[in-house]
Design a protein around this motif. Sequence first.
Motif, PDB file in Angstrom:
ATOM      1  N   PHE A  64       1.130  -3.222  15.050  1.00 29.92           N
ATOM      2  CA  PHE A  64       1.643  -3.409  13.696  1.00 29.92           C
ATOM      3  C   PHE A  64       2.042  -4.865  13.471  1.00 29.92           C
ATOM      4  O   PHE A  64       1.815  -5.431  12.392  1.00 29.92           O
ATOM      5  CB  PHE A  64       2.839  -2.479  13.468  1.00 29.92           C
ATOM      6  CG  PHE A  64       3.566  -2.720  12.177  1.00 29.92           C
ATOM      7  CD1 PHE A  64       2.915  -2.621  10.959  1.00 29.92           C
ATOM      8  CD2 PHE A  64       4.903  -3.063  12.183  1.00 29.92           C
ATOM      9  CE1 PHE A  64       3.588  -2.848   9.763  1.00 29.92           C
ATOM     10  CE2 PHE A  64       5.588  -3.290  11.000  1.00 29.92           C
ATOM     11  CZ  PHE A  64       4.925  -3.185   9.784  1.00 29.92           C
TER      12      PHE A  64
ATOM     13  N   LEU B 193      -2.453   6.059   9.474  1.00 29.98           N
ATOM     14  CA  LEU B 193      -2.771   5.237  10.641  1.00 29.98           C
ATOM     15  C   LEU B 193      -1.674   5.405  11.676  1.00 29.98           C
ATOM     16  O   LEU B 193      -0.486   5.451  11.328  1.00 29.98           O
ATOM     17  CB  LEU B 193      -2.881   3.753  10.267  1.00 29.98           C
ATOM     18  CG  LEU B 193      -3.926   3.348   9.226  1.00 29.98           C
ATOM     19  CD1 LEU B 193      -3.780   1.869   8.890  1.00 29.98           C
ATOM     20  CD2 LEU B 193      -5.333   3.647   9.731  1.00 29.98           C
TER      21      LEU B 193
ATOM     22  N   PRO C  16       0.692  10.794   9.056  1.00 28.34           N
ATOM     23  CA  PRO C  16       0.311   9.373   9.004  1.00 28.34           C
ATOM     24  C   PRO C  16      -1.157   9.182   8.674  1.00 28.34           C
ATOM     25  O   PRO C  16      -2.015   9.975   9.070  1.00 28.34           O
ATOM     26  CB  PRO C  16       0.624   8.884  10.420  1.00 28.34           C
ATOM     27  CG  PRO C  16       0.499  10.099  11.281  1.00 28.34           C
ATOM     28  CD  PRO C  16       0.972  11.252  10.427  1.00 28.34           C
TER      29      PRO C  16
ATOM     30  N   ILE D  48       4.356   4.649  13.589  1.00 24.81           N
ATOM     31  CA  ILE D  48       4.610   3.567  14.554  1.00 24.81           C
ATOM     32  C   ILE D  48       5.132   4.150  15.856  1.00 24.81           C
ATOM     33  O   ILE D  48       6.107   4.914  15.874  1.00 24.81           O
ATOM     34  CB  ILE D  48       5.624   2.543  14.000  1.00 24.81           C
ATOM     35  CG1 ILE D  48       5.205   2.036  12.622  1.00 24.81           C
ATOM     36  CG2 ILE D  48       5.810   1.388  14.987  1.00 24.81           C
ATOM     37  CD1 ILE D  48       3.965   1.201  12.618  1.00 24.81           C
TER      38      ILE D  48
ATOM     39  N   LEU E  69       2.249   4.899   7.743  1.00 23.60           N
ATOM     40  CA  LEU E  69       2.063   4.355   9.090  1.00 23.60           C
ATOM     41  C   LEU E  69       2.891   5.151  10.081  1.00 23.60           C
ATOM     42  O   LEU E  69       4.087   5.375   9.860  1.00 23.60           O
ATOM     43  CB  LEU E  69       2.486   2.886   9.132  1.00 23.60           C
ATOM     44  CG  LEU E  69       1.743   1.924   8.223  1.00 23.60           C
ATOM     45  CD1 LEU E  69       2.363   0.531   8.322  1.00 23.60           C
ATOM     46  CD2 LEU E  69       0.265   1.872   8.581  1.00 23.60           C
TER      47      LEU E  69
ATOM     48  N   ILE F  41      -5.969   1.143  16.818  1.00 25.32           N
ATOM     49  CA  ILE F  41      -5.374   1.906  15.730  1.00 25.32           C
ATOM     50  C   ILE F  41      -6.109   3.232  15.627  1.00 25.32           C
ATOM     51  O   ILE F  41      -7.344   3.277  15.684  1.00 25.32           O
ATOM     52  CB  ILE F  41      -5.482   1.149  14.386  1.00 25.32           C
ATOM     53  CG1 ILE F  41      -4.629  -0.128  14.413  1.00 25.32           C
ATOM     54  CG2 ILE F  41      -5.046   2.033  13.222  1.00 25.32           C
ATOM     55  CD1 ILE F  41      -4.743  -0.959  13.141  1.00 25.32           C
TER      56      ILE F  41
ATOM     57  N   ARG G 248       7.637   7.367  11.117  1.00 24.93           N
ATOM     58  CA  ARG G 248       6.603   7.381  10.089  1.00 24.93           C
ATOM     59  C   ARG G 248       7.179   6.732   8.833  1.00 24.93           C
ATOM     60  O   ARG G 248       8.309   7.048   8.430  1.00 24.93           O
ATOM     61  CB  ARG G 248       6.160   8.807   9.777  1.00 24.93           C
ATOM     62  CG  ARG G 248       5.482   9.512  10.933  1.00 24.93           C
ATOM     63  CD  ARG G 248       5.101  10.926  10.531  1.00 24.93           C
ATOM     64  NE  ARG G 248       4.553  11.661  11.652  1.00 24.93           N
ATOM     65  CZ  ARG G 248       4.184  12.950  11.598  1.00 24.93           C
ATOM     66  NH1 ARG G 248       4.323  13.614  10.445  1.00 24.93           N
ATOM     67  NH2 ARG G 248       3.685  13.546  12.657  1.00 24.93           N
TER      68      ARG G 248
ATOM     69  N   ALA H 262      -5.746  -0.373   4.276  1.00 19.71           N
ATOM     70  CA  ALA H 262      -4.724  -1.279   4.803  1.00 19.71           C
ATOM     71  C   ALA H 262      -5.159  -2.729   4.672  1.00 19.71           C
ATOM     72  O   ALA H 262      -4.356  -3.606   4.315  1.00 19.71           O
ATOM     73  CB  ALA H 262      -4.430  -0.937   6.261  1.00 19.71           C
TER      74      ALA H 262
ATOM     75  N   ALA I 221      -7.072  -4.472  10.106  1.00 21.92           N
ATOM     76  CA  ALA I 221      -6.877  -3.104  10.576  1.00 21.92           C
ATOM     77  C   ALA I 221      -8.209  -2.453  10.933  1.00 21.92           C
ATOM     78  O   ALA I 221      -8.307  -1.696  11.904  1.00 21.92           O
ATOM     79  CB  ALA I 221      -6.155  -2.289   9.505  1.00 21.92           C
TER      80      ALA I 221
END
Length: 415
Positions: A369, A362, A360, A331, A329, A388, A341, A399, A379
Amino acid sequence: MALSTRFVVDSAADTDAWIRAVHTGFLNPPALSQETLDARRAKQDFRRARGVFDGERCVATFRSFDQRLTVPGGAAVAANAVTAVTVHATHRRRGLLSGLMSADLAEAKERGDAVATLVAAEYRIYGRYGFGPAAAFTTWRVDGTRTGLDPRWALPESEGTLSFVDGAEVRKAGPELHERFRAGRAGAVDRDALFWERATGEARFDIQPWQEPFHVLYRDAGGVPRGLVTFTVENRWEASMPGNAATVQSLIATSPAAEWTLWRFLLSIDWVTTLDTGRAAPDSPLPLLLPDARAAAVREHADLLWVRPLDVPRMLSARSYAAEGELVLGIRDPLGLAEGRYLLDASPREATCAPTRRAPDLVLDAGVFARLYLGEFSATRLAAVGWIEEETTGAAARADLLLRTDHRPWCPDIF
C-alpha cells in the motif's frame, strides 16, 4: 550481562555513547572529539533517540523525529521520521531492531502520526516492519560538450536574475522557497533550521572536512526567489584544457521553468564540461530539454523515501484523486497498526475514507500500500506479479485511475 534499552536524552554520557555507536554501526570512525560530541548534543534533537546498552557500551541505536510529508494535491500529513538505525555486528539476531522499531511505531500511532518514513540503507530490512519504497530519484551524468546547447547562454533580463549567494543569504531565502517547493511535490519533506545550518557550514559536526559549496539563487522578474541550487566543482585540466566536473548537492525550484533555468545555468558555466545532477527527480525535464538527450546518461536510479502506513483513513483522506470512484482496500499489517478494511470514496473535489465491513476489492500488505500511496507504483503492475490480490475484477485498474498523479513523487533529502 543483560542488555538495557533506554532513551538517551537525559544523560550526556548515554548520548555520547549513542553517537559513537551510530558511527560504528555505519562503519565510520567511532573516535570523535569531545567538541564534536558537544556540538551534536547542542544542535540535534535526541528526545526520541533510543539505545540498547551492553553495560556502558551502546550496541544498537534508533531515533525518530516529527516530520511533514507532502502528498498528492499539496496537503501535508504528520510523519514519524526514522533515522540512525544501527545494530552492531556483535549483537545481531537478538531482536534488537524489532524491539526498537515496534516501540517507536506504536508510540507514533498513539501520537496521531499518519505515516512513518525512512531512507533505507539496505533494501531487505524494512519490508518486514510494514515499510515500502514510495519515491525514487535519478542521477544523470551530463556530457556538456554533447548537449547541443549554446555554451554562451545567459538568462534574459526579462526572465529574472541568477546570483551567487553566501550561506547567510541561503539561510534567509531558502526556508520559505523550500516550503513553496514542498507544497508542489508529493514525497517532499520539511527541512528544519539545522538542515540549513549544515547545508551552509553554520553547523559543522560531520566526519568529512567542510568544503564550501557554491549557491546560486534564481529570482523571477519580480524579484521573488523561484529556485536554488547548491553545487561543488572539481577542477580538472589536461593538456592545458579545462574539463571541470560540477556536482549538484541540492536543486529545488517552484516550477518546471525555474528548474530548467537552473539546469541551463549549470550547463553554461565556463570550464565545466561534466555535470552530475545528484539525486534529481526521476521525471525531471532535464533530458527532454537537451537537443541531444543522449548527453544525459543515467548514472543511478534507486528508491529513497520509504513510507509505513499508520492511519489509513487519514492518509487516503488527505491526498487528491484523478477520478471519481469507490474502492475497498483490505490491508494486512505485520504489526497490526494499519490492519483492516477501508472504504475510499474519492473524487477530484474531495475524498473520505473510513473502516468498513464490506468485502475488499483489493487485498495487500501495508508495505505494498505504501508503494501505491504517493503514486510511484501501478496497482495493475503489482497485481500482475502477485503483490496485490484482486478480489473484484477491474479493481486494480480502478485504483490506478484514482491514484494517478501528474508527477512522480520525489524526496530530495536524506534524513
